[in-house]
Write an enzyme that holds these catalytic residues in place. Structure first.
Site, PDB file in Angstrom:
ATOM      1  N   GLU A 158       0.811  -1.217   0.000  1.00 39.55           N
ATOM      2  CA  GLU A 158       0.000   0.000   0.000  1.00 39.55           C
ATOM      3  C   GLU A 158       0.843   1.264   0.000  1.00 39.55           C
ATOM      4  O   GLU A 158       0.549   2.224  -0.722  1.00 39.55           O
ATOM      5  CB  GLU A 158      -0.952   0.001   1.204  1.00 39.55           C
TER       6      GLU A 158
ATOM      7  N   HIS B  11     -11.485  -4.832   9.649  1.00 38.17           N
ATOM      8  CA  HIS B  11     -12.076  -4.637   8.322  1.00 38.17           C
ATOM      9  C   HIS B  11     -13.308  -3.743   8.347  1.00 38.17           C
ATOM     10  O   HIS B  11     -14.039  -3.697   7.358  1.00 38.17           O
ATOM     11  CB  HIS B  11     -12.518  -5.991   7.732  1.00 38.17           C
TER      12      HIS B  11
HETATM   13  C1  LIG Z   1      -2.589  -4.719   4.325  1.00 43.26           C
HETATM   14  C2  LIG Z   1      -3.644  -5.518   3.668  1.00 43.26           C
HETATM   15  N1  LIG Z   1      -3.871  -5.329   2.351  1.00 43.26           N
HETATM   16  C3  LIG Z   1      -4.815  -6.048   1.716  1.00 43.26           C
HETATM   17  C4  LIG Z   1      -5.557  -6.975   2.390  1.00 43.26           C
HETATM   18  C5  LIG Z   1      -6.627  -7.788   1.673  1.00 43.26           C
HETATM   19  N2  LIG Z   1      -6.179  -9.175   1.577  1.00 43.26           N
HETATM   20  C6  LIG Z   1      -6.522 -10.070   2.509  1.00 43.26           C
HETATM   21  S1  LIG Z   1      -5.790 -11.536   2.273  1.00 43.26           S
HETATM   22  C7  LIG Z   1      -5.005 -11.018   0.903  1.00 43.26           C
HETATM   23  C8  LIG Z   1      -4.093 -11.939   0.188  1.00 43.26           C
HETATM   24  C9  LIG Z   1      -2.925 -12.332   1.025  1.00 43.26           C
HETATM   25  O1  LIG Z   1      -2.217 -13.344   0.413  1.00 43.26           O
HETATM   26  P1  LIG Z   1      -1.110 -14.182   1.144  1.00 43.26           P
HETATM   27  O2  LIG Z   1      -0.310 -13.303   2.041  1.00 43.26           O
HETATM   28  O3  LIG Z   1      -0.370 -14.918   0.115  1.00 43.26           O
HETATM   29  O4  LIG Z   1      -1.911 -15.189   2.091  1.00 43.26           O
HETATM   30  P2  LIG Z   1      -2.957 -16.320   1.638  1.00 43.26           P
HETATM   31  O5  LIG Z   1      -4.292 -15.678   1.603  1.00 43.26           O
HETATM   32  O6  LIG Z   1      -2.533 -16.865   0.348  1.00 43.26           O
HETATM   33  O7  LIG Z   1      -2.906 -17.335   2.749  1.00 43.26           O
HETATM   34  C10 LIG Z   1      -5.347  -9.698   0.629  1.00 43.26           C
HETATM   35  C11 LIG Z   1      -4.889  -8.942  -0.532  1.00 43.26           C
HETATM   36  C12 LIG Z   1      -5.315  -7.113   3.772  1.00 43.26           C
HETATM   37  N3  LIG Z   1      -6.020  -7.965   4.518  1.00 43.26           N
HETATM   38  N4  LIG Z   1      -4.349  -6.386   4.369  1.00 43.26           N
END
Ligand SMILES: Cc1ncc(C[n+]2csc(CCOP(=O)(O)OP(=O)(O)O)c2C)c(N)n1
Ligand SMILES: [Mg+2]
Lengths: 331, 330
Positions: free
Chosen positions: B63, B132
């Site tokens: 971000e 959230h």
């Molecule tokens: C700082 C932040 N940005 C965006 C999000 C929205 N978001 C939630 S999970 C996710 C994907 C995260 O992927 P990863 O770290 O690979 O974990 P996975 O879901 O694959 O276990 C996103 C973009 C968030 N929760 N926090």
């Protein structure tokens, strides 16, 4: 850490069946959660761990009761493997007073201070700094504990990840960084998010011991974690494991999963960590059909009971809405 | 004769984005999962296919980096529209927004301008718990150098983006997540929409209800409810949270002599506090009763449905506040 001193012992055989049971327990729990979500019993966001169970089970296997665990919003598997009771987790999903966060956290925010489970964090990479601090506190208090932190491949893009790896390495803190590389961060594939996709290599550039592990093989995870934990505990500084895994289901119940092709998903399902271990145990005569159905039955009983308890559990009184905003002080 | 069509809020934002991309080649979108995935709220679905990856840029989870990159690109003449999934994650970009976007024009003695638009969702109501669900737009409305808007209607969702892009300063657009599925009829020929003025959404004579974003619908419903009991409430949709349109607020309060401010933010240090203070500063002698505020209870938003409901401003809370101000005073 010196790997010669800390050669892993073979994981004892009785543990192998237990590892299978633990993975199955998480799988069945989440399958039930998906049903309960469709029935609107569980609400909000629900992120399933299906396919990744070997990671949570293998890593927690290597931790002792004293060690800490920091999790993400995809935290059911971590919590269950860590020993947070299933009924408390299910009650939390129901938003009940008996839930492990008293209904205030829900699926993404499971907590259990007694198990040193510092919670599901829903801000990507938000848990890493916590784990650094847990480890710092331990070192400053002369305790030999390990703080393990789970996070996804997506977290590797956040500044907090880089700040934390550096800080932990600089101060030689006992942190075990466990990157669950399932190749996707929501709809973004790893190679669309990282110029260098070898995450273990990236971590090593900060001066951490790091290596990739087959995250679909619970024995491989358990062995790697054991080796890592021994080094970290011995004061060799932080360690980074890149656990290569895959989620079989969509990112969350809201996700239409349009970004992965079905063949890729099918290919990974061939490597289901549960099927893989079960087949191996069978081939070695260590697991019979009867034993397996015994395990399944035990899990079903536990699960049925957890659901029944969650159904009838009370909710927190509305008058207590603002409780726990601040620490409760003796009057 | 103008033709009309039914449009959802989500489609209206998408059309506004498509329109901006078509009108000005300097416009590009940047954010997490906006392209291939189609946006976490499916707002930008289809735009990647239409405009290509150069202009619909999927970013890693970074971000601070991509918001800051939006500022930089705006400095050299681009017109970036940056999407942050929710205001909760914008905290990771707070430094770029507050220390760069909001300060550079002034700090440089007017040498630079930052024609940047940042869109993000805000608000609670879907049991997403405390990381959230927060409504932090009031924080941003605290910052000189930023413009902050909150489209509460489909027409504003459709119209505010282009006006924001034409503005030389950084504009933050807050879309309450509960609004995406709301629908309204839009004219085929759209008139330009301003981002300066509040709008009277319901005219009334007895009390002024001042609100914005996700609580507009609840306030209008509350107004209908009290109307049945003979209380005629005027409902003001702020639309612009910074700068605030004092004139529309004071004009109304001077006529109704009573005010209720409804805000999904927490009460302490809130937009509701600011508005209430301005009313006492500017229209104190016109008031027949103390200003009332209906805000979110001061707790992180809890997951459990009954607790979340109790934490958030509800129609019944607004009705009760309106009754109190109408009963109070002369
Ligand atoms: C700082 C932040 N940005 C965006 C999000 C929205 N978001 C939630 S999970 C996710 C994907 C995260 O992927 P990863 O770290 O690979 O974990 P996975 O879901 O694959 O276990 C996103 C973009 C968030 N929760 N926090
Ligand atoms: Mg991932």
């Amino acid at each position: 850490m010196s790997s010669t001193e800390t050669q892993p012992e073979d994981t004892p055989i009785d543990h192998r069946t237990d590892l299978l049971r633990q993975m199955l327990r998480i799988r069945r729990f989440e399958e039930r959660c998906a049903e309960l979500y469709s029935a609107s019993k569980i609400r909000g966001f629900l992120h399933l761990y299906v396919g990744e169970e070997a990671v949570a089970v293998g890593v927690t296997h290597a931790l002792s009761e004293d060690d800490a665990l920091v999790s993400t919003y995809r935290d059911h598997g971590h919590a269950l493997a860590r020993g947070v009771p299933m009924d408390a987790v299910m009650a939390e999903m129901y938003g009940k007073a008996t839930g492990c966060s008293r209904g205030r956290g829900g699926s993404m925010h499971l907590f259990d201070v007694r198990r040193r489970f510092y919670g599901g964090n829903a801000i990507v990479a938000g848990g890493l700094p916590l784990s650094v601090g847990l480890a710092l506190g331990d070192v400053m208090s002369g305790r030999r504990r390990v703080s393990a932190c789970f996070f996804g491949d997506g977290a590797v893009a956040e500044g907090e990840f880089h700040e934390c790896l550096n800080l932990a390495a600089l101060w030689q803190l006992p942190v075990l960084f466990c990157c669950e590389n399932n190749l996707y961060a929501m709809g973004t594939a790893l190679n669309q998010a990282q110029a260098v996709t070898d995450l273990a290599l990236r971590a090593s550039s900060y001066g951490l011991t790091s290596w990739p592990v087959d995250g679909m093989d619970v024995i491989a995870v358990a062995e790697a974690a054991q080796r890592a934990v021994e080094g970290v505990r011995a004061g060799a500084g932080p360690c980074f494991l890149e656990l290569r895994t895959y989620r079989f289901r969509a990112h969350s119940m809201y996700d239409p999963d349009r970004y992965r092709d079905k063949e890729e998903i099918e290919r990974w399902k061939q490597r289901d960590p549960i099927d893989g271990l079960a087949a191996d145990l069978r081939a070695h005569g260590e697991l019979t059909d009867d034993e397996l159905s015994g395990i399944e039955e035990g899990i079903k009983k536990e699960l049925d009971q957890a659901v029944a308890m969650a159904e009838t559990a009370p909710v927190e009184p509305v008058e207590d809405l603002t409780r726990f905003v601040y620490a409760e002080r003796p009057r | 004769m103008t033709t009309t069509r039914k449009t959802t809020y989500r489609e209206a934002v998408r059309e506004a984005l498509r329109d901006a991309l078509s009108r000005d080649e300097r416009v590009f979108l940047m954010g997490e999962d906006i392209g291939r995935y189609g946006g976490c709220y499916a707002v930008s679905l289809g735009l990647l296919e239409e405009f290509g990856p150069e202009r619909i840029r999927d970013t890693p989870l970074s971000e601070s980096a991509f918001v800051g990159a939006g500022i930089g690109a705006a400095l050299v003449g681009m017109r970036p529209v940056v999407e942050i999934m929710t205001v909760n994650f914008s905290l990771l970009a707070l430094d770029q927004i507050v220390n760069n976007a909001a300060t550079m024009p002034h700090m440089s003695g007017g040498q630079f301008s930052i024609p940047l638009v940042i869109r993000m969702t805000t608000g609670a109501g879907r049991q997403l718990a405390a990381q959230h669900s927060h409504s932090l737009e009031g924080w941003y409305a605290h910052i000189p150098g930023l413009r902050v808007v909150a489209p509460a209607t489909v027409a504003d969702a459709r119209g505010m983006l282009w006006t924001a892009l034409c503005d030389p300063d950084p504009v933050l657009i807050f879309e309450h997540a509960s609004l995406y599925n709301t629908a309204a009829t839009l004219a085929e020929q759209l008139a330009p929409v301003d981002i300066d003025h509040a709008a009277v959404r319901r005219a009334g004579t007895d009390v002024t209800v001042i609100t914005y974003g996700g609580t507009l619908a609840k306030s209008l419903e509350a107004a209908e409810e009290v109307a049945a009991a003979g209380v005629d409430a005027e409902v003001i949709d702020l639309r612009a949270l910074r700068p605030l349109d004092d004139a529309t607020i004071m004009d109304s309060v001077r006529r109704t002599h009573r005010a209720v401010v409804v805000d999904e933010g927490w009460r302490s240090g809130s937009l509701a506090a600011e508005i209430s203070a301005r009313i006492t500063e500017q229209a104190f002698y016109d008031l027949d009763a103390p200003v009332e505020r209906v805000c979110t209870v001061e707790t992180p938003i809890p997951y459990a449905q009954h607790l979340e409901r109790a934490a958030l401003p509800q129609q019944s809370d607004i009705v009760a506040a309106v009754r109190r101000v109408v009963a109070g005073g002369g």
